[in-house]
Design a protein around this motif. Structure first.
Motif, mmCIF file in Angstrom:
data_model
loop_
_atom_site.group_PDB
_atom_site.id
_atom_site.type_symbol
_atom_site.label_atom_id
_atom_site.label_comp_id
_atom_site.label_asym_id
_atom_site.label_seq_id
_atom_site.Cartn_x
_atom_site.Cartn_y
_atom_site.Cartn_z
ATOM 1 N N CYS A 135 45.833 50.214 50.581
ATOM 2 C CA CYS A 135 47.238 49.920 50.243
ATOM 3 C C CYS A 135 47.687 50.944 49.200
ATOM 4 N N ARG A 136 47.947 52.140 49.644
ATOM 5 C CA ARG A 136 48.139 53.278 48.749
ATOM 6 C C ARG A 136 49.513 53.356 48.101
ATOM 7 N N LYS A 137 50.468 52.568 48.562
ATOM 8 C CA LYS A 137 51.790 52.595 47.937
ATOM 9 C C LYS A 137 51.902 51.607 46.782
ATOM 10 N N LEU A 138 50.878 50.777 46.601
ATOM 11 C CA LEU A 138 50.839 49.927 45.416
ATOM 12 C C LEU A 138 50.560 50.808 44.204
ATOM 13 N N SER A 139 51.291 50.593 43.140
ATOM 14 C CA SER A 139 51.077 51.404 41.938
ATOM 15 C C SER A 139 50.613 50.561 40.744
ATOM 16 N N TYR A 140 50.610 49.245 40.927
ATOM 17 C CA TYR A 140 50.219 48.371 39.822
ATOM 18 C C TYR A 140 49.422 47.184 40.358
ATOM 19 N N MET A 141 48.339 46.860 39.651
ATOM 20 C CA MET A 141 47.528 45.706 40.041
ATOM 21 C C MET A 141 47.018 45.009 38.791
ATOM 22 N N TYR A 142 47.161 43.697 38.796
ATOM 23 C CA TYR A 142 46.752 42.863 37.662
ATOM 24 C C TYR A 142 45.887 41.722 38.173
ATOM 25 N N ILE A 143 44.698 41.575 37.593
ATOM 26 C CA ILE A 143 43.757 40.521 37.984
ATOM 27 C C ILE A 143 43.823 39.400 36.946
ATOM 28 N N PRO A 144 44.345 38.236 37.311
ATOM 29 C CA PRO A 144 44.442 37.144 36.330
ATOM 30 C C PRO A 144 43.069 36.619 35.919
ATOM 31 N N SER A 145 43.016 35.952 34.805
ATOM 32 C CA SER A 145 41.740 35.471 34.263
ATOM 33 C C SER A 145 41.111 34.392 35.126
ATOM 34 N N SER A 146 41.870 33.798 36.029
ATOM 35 C CA SER A 146 41.354 32.731 36.891
ATOM 36 C C SER A 146 40.441 33.249 38.003
ATOM 37 N N VAL A 147 40.460 34.551 38.272
ATOM 38 C CA VAL A 147 39.686 35.110 39.384
ATOM 39 C C VAL A 147 38.191 35.100 39.048
ATOM 40 N N THR A 148 37.394 34.494 39.943
ATOM 41 C CA THR A 148 35.943 34.422 39.736
ATOM 42 C C THR A 148 35.163 35.172 40.820
ATOM 43 N N TYR A 149 35.865 35.669 41.827
ATOM 44 C CA TYR A 149 35.168 36.408 42.902
ATOM 45 C C TYR A 149 36.068 37.530 43.420
ATOM 46 N N ILE A 150 35.483 38.729 43.506
ATOM 47 C CA ILE A 150 36.157 39.882 44.123
ATOM 48 C C ILE A 150 35.156 40.504 45.083
ATOM 49 N N GLY A 151 35.472 40.519 46.367
ATOM 50 C CA GLY A 151 34.549 41.017 47.382
ATOM 51 C C GLY A 151 34.397 42.533 47.359
ATOM 52 N N HIS A 152 33.430 43.000 48.122
ATOM 53 C CA HIS A 152 33.164 44.442 48.162
ATOM 54 C C HIS A 152 34.370 45.201 48.718
ATOM 55 N N HIS A 153 34.620 46.368 48.151
ATOM 56 C CA HIS A 153 35.685 47.270 48.589
ATOM 57 C C HIS A 153 37.058 46.582 48.644
ATOM 58 N N ALA A 154 37.272 45.626 47.749
ATOM 59 C CA ALA A 154 38.520 44.858 47.777
ATOM 60 C C ALA A 154 39.755 45.748 47.627
ATOM 61 N N PHE A 155 39.646 46.799 46.829
ATOM 62 C CA PHE A 155 40.779 47.715 46.628
ATOM 63 C C PHE A 155 40.401 49.149 47.025
ATOM 64 N N TRP A 156 39.481 49.267 47.940
ATOM 65 C CA TRP A 156 38.957 50.577 48.321
ATOM 66 C C TRP A 156 40.065 51.463 48.897
ATOM 67 N N ASP A 157 40.043 52.710 48.499
ATOM 68 C CA ASP A 157 40.990 53.705 49.021
ATOM 69 C C ASP A 157 42.440 53.355 48.711
ATOM 70 N N ALA A 158 42.661 52.566 47.651
ATOM 71 C CA ALA A 158 44.026 52.223 47.267
ATOM 72 C C ALA A 158 44.589 53.227 46.266
ATOM 73 N N CYS A 159 43.894 54.348 46.103
ATOM 74 C CA CYS A 159 44.416 55.435 45.280
ATOM 75 C C CYS A 159 43.952 56.756 45.875
ATOM 76 N N TYR A 160 44.592 57.816 45.470
ATOM 77 C CA TYR A 160 44.221 59.149 45.957
ATOM 78 C C TYR A 160 44.722 60.187 44.953
#
Length: 417
Positions: free
Chosen positions: A339-364
Motif C-alpha cells: 500500500c505505497r500511497k499511504l504516507s502515515y501509519m499509527y499502531i494503537p497501544s491495544s494491538v497485541t499481534y502483527i503478522g509477518h510482512h504486515a506492511f511489507w513493500d509499503a515504502c520505496y
C-alpha cells in the motif's frame, strides 16, 4: 651351431640395433610444428589420421532426426490434447458433504458467462439445476482468476464463503446474497455476514459499478475518447474534479457495527479513503493487500449506527482520526502489503499481534526520498511494545539501500498525528 640358431641370433642383433638407433634418433630429433593455414585449421587432414567430420552428418543421422521429429510431434499432440481438455473441462466441480449439501470447489467459466447464480448443483452435461442438492459452501479459489464474471449471486443455503474464493477476479463488480440467506447479506454488492459484524468481500471492480450509479461513467480523455477510470489530474479534469471523483467513487465507509475485516476483504480494491469504525478488533490476513490507490485510513466514532457505506455518512460521525482504530488488537500477515500511497501509519497501544510482512513493500526510495510509510508510529513505549505485542518476520516496511534492504525507523511512544 645350426643355421637356424645363427639366423635367429642375427635377427635379434639387428632388432636391438634398430631399437637403439630409433631411441637415439628420438633423443636428438629437433622439435617441429605443422604449418596449417588458418582457413584450413578445422578441415586439415594429417596423413594416417581419420579425416575430421566437420560439417558432415554423423552416422545414422537420418534415423536420429526421425526419432526427434516423432518425439516432438507426440509432445505437441499431448500438449494440444491437454489444452483442449482444460478448455472444455466441466464448468462445475462439487464436493458432497455429510449433511446432504454440496461445496462448490471450482467454477471454470466456459466462455462468456458474466452473471452467475450459485444456489444448487448444476448438471455439467445438461446445464439443469438439481434443487434437491443445495450448495452450502464456497471453497477457496472457487472462482480463482476468472476474467469474465461481473456479477455473482449466492443462494439462501450458503453458510460458508472462504475469503479466498473470489481471489483475483478482476472484473467482478458485485456479489449479491439471496435475501433469505440467514448467514450472509450484501450492502449494494459488498458481502457481509448477516449481523454486519464482518466485512467478507469488496469486489475488485466494484468502483465501476459505483461510477455507473453516480454518473462518472462518461469520462473522456484529453483527446475526447471514452475513458473508464480517472487515475489522476488531466487537462480535462483538474485537481478539484479528481478529489471529488475520489470522494464519490473511491471512498468507502465500513459500517459502525463491524468488528472484523476479513481475509482479503479489500485486497486489490481501488479505494482511496477507507473509514473504519473504532469497534474493529481484527484485520485479517491480506485484508487490504495490494491496494495501490489507498491514500488514507481513517478511524471514526459515532453516537448512532452508520450503515451508509458512502462518503455521505462522514458528516454524521462523532470523531474522525487518522490511521488505525483504538481498540484494534490484531493486524494479519500481509495486511497492508504494497500500500505505497499511504504516507502515515499509527499502531494503537491495544494491538497485541502483527503478522509477518504486515506492511511489507509499503515504502520505496525515489532518489534520496523515502516515500510511502517512511516511519512506523507506535503508541506504546519500546519495552511495553516488545513485551505485549507478538510480531512476525519483517512486519515493518523496508526499502532498497545500496545492495541491501533497510527497515524503516519506529517511533515508539508516539502521539497520534
Amino acid at each position: 651351431m645350426s643355421s637356424e640358431k645363427k639366423k635367429a641370433k642375427a635377427k635379434k642383433s639387428n632388432d636391438d640395433f634398430l631399437a637403439q638407433e630409433a631411441k637415439e634418433s628420438q633423443q636428438t630429433a629437433e622439435a617441429y610444428t605443422i604449418d596449417i593455414p588458418e582457413d584450413e585449421i578445422w578441415t586439415y587432414q594429417i596423413d594416417g589420421l581419420q579425416k575430421p567430420l566437420i560439417n558432415q552428418p554423423y552416422k545414422n543421422a537420418t534415423v536420429k532426426k526421425i526419432v526427434v521429429v516423432v518425439a516432438l510431434v507426440i509432445a505437441i499432440g499431448v500438449a494440444i490434447w491437454l489444452s483442449v481438455r482444460a478448455v472444455h473441462s466441466d464448468p462445475y466441480q462439487y464436493k458432497a458433504l455429510d449433511d446432504g449439501t454440496y461445496e462448490l470447489v471450482k467454477y471454470s467459466n466456459p466462455g462468456g458467462v458474466t452473471e452467475l447464480t450459485v444456489d444448487y448443483v448444476v448438471d455439467n452435461k445438461t446445464g439443469e439445476k438439481d434443487t434437491t442438492k443445495p450448495i452450502s459452501r464456497i471453497s477457496a479459489f472457487a472462482f480463482n482468476c476468472d476474467e469474465v464474471l461481473n456479477e455473482i449471486t449466492f443462494g439462501k443455503d450458503v453458510n460458508f464463503i472462504d475469503g479466498k474464493s473470489i481471489y483475483s477476479c478482476w472484473w467482478v463488480r458485485n456479489v449479491w446474497i439471496d435475501d433469505a440467506n440467514p448467514n450472509y447479506c450484501d450492502i449494494d454488492g459488498v458481502i457481509y455476514n448477516k449481523d454486519l459484524t464482518e466485512v467478507v468481500f469488496y469486489p475488485n471492480d466494484h468502483d465501476k459499478y459505483i461510477r455507473a450509479q453516480t454518473g462518472y461513467d462518461n469520462l473522456l480523455d484529453d483527446q475526447g475518447n471514452p475513458m473508464e477510470e480517472l487515475w489522476g489530474v488531466t487537462e480535462r479534469y483538474d485537481e478539484a474534479f479528481f478529489n471529488e471523483y475520489n470522494k464519490v467513487v473511491r471512498t468507502y465507509v465500513v459500517p459502525s457495527t463491524v468488528t472484523k475485516i476479513g481475509e482479503l476483504a479489500f485486497a486489490y480494491s481501488n479505494i482511496t479513503d477507507l473509514y473504519i469504525p473504532e469497534g474493529v478488533k481484527e484485520m485479517g490476513n491480506m485484508a487490504v493487500f495490494k491496494n495501490t490507490e489507498l491514500c488514507n485510513v481513517y478511524s471514526y466514532t459515532t453516537d448512532k449506527p452508520i450503515t451508509d457505506v458512502t462518503y455521505k455518512s462522514i458528516d454524521g460521525m462523532k470523531t474522525v482520526y487518522n490511521s488505525l482504530p483504538e481498540g484494534l488488537e490484531s493486524i494479519g500477515s500481509d495486511c497492508f502489503y504494497y500500500c505505497r500511497k499511504l504516507s502515515y501509519m499509527y499502531i494503537p497501544s491495544s494491538v497485541t499481534y502483527i503478522g509477518h510482512h504486515a506492511f511489507w513493500d509499503a515504502c520505496y526510495k525515489e532518489g534520496d526520498e523515502i516515500k510511502g510509510i517512511n516511519v512506523m508510529n507506535v503508541a506504546a513505549d519500546e519495552d511495553t511494545f516488545k513485551d505485549k505485542t507478538e510480531t512476525g518476520d519483517s512486519w515493518r516496511p523496508q526499502y532498497d539501500y545500496m545492495l541491501f534492504k533497510k527497515t524503516i525507523d519506529t517511533n515508539f511512544g508516539a502521539a497520534r498525528q
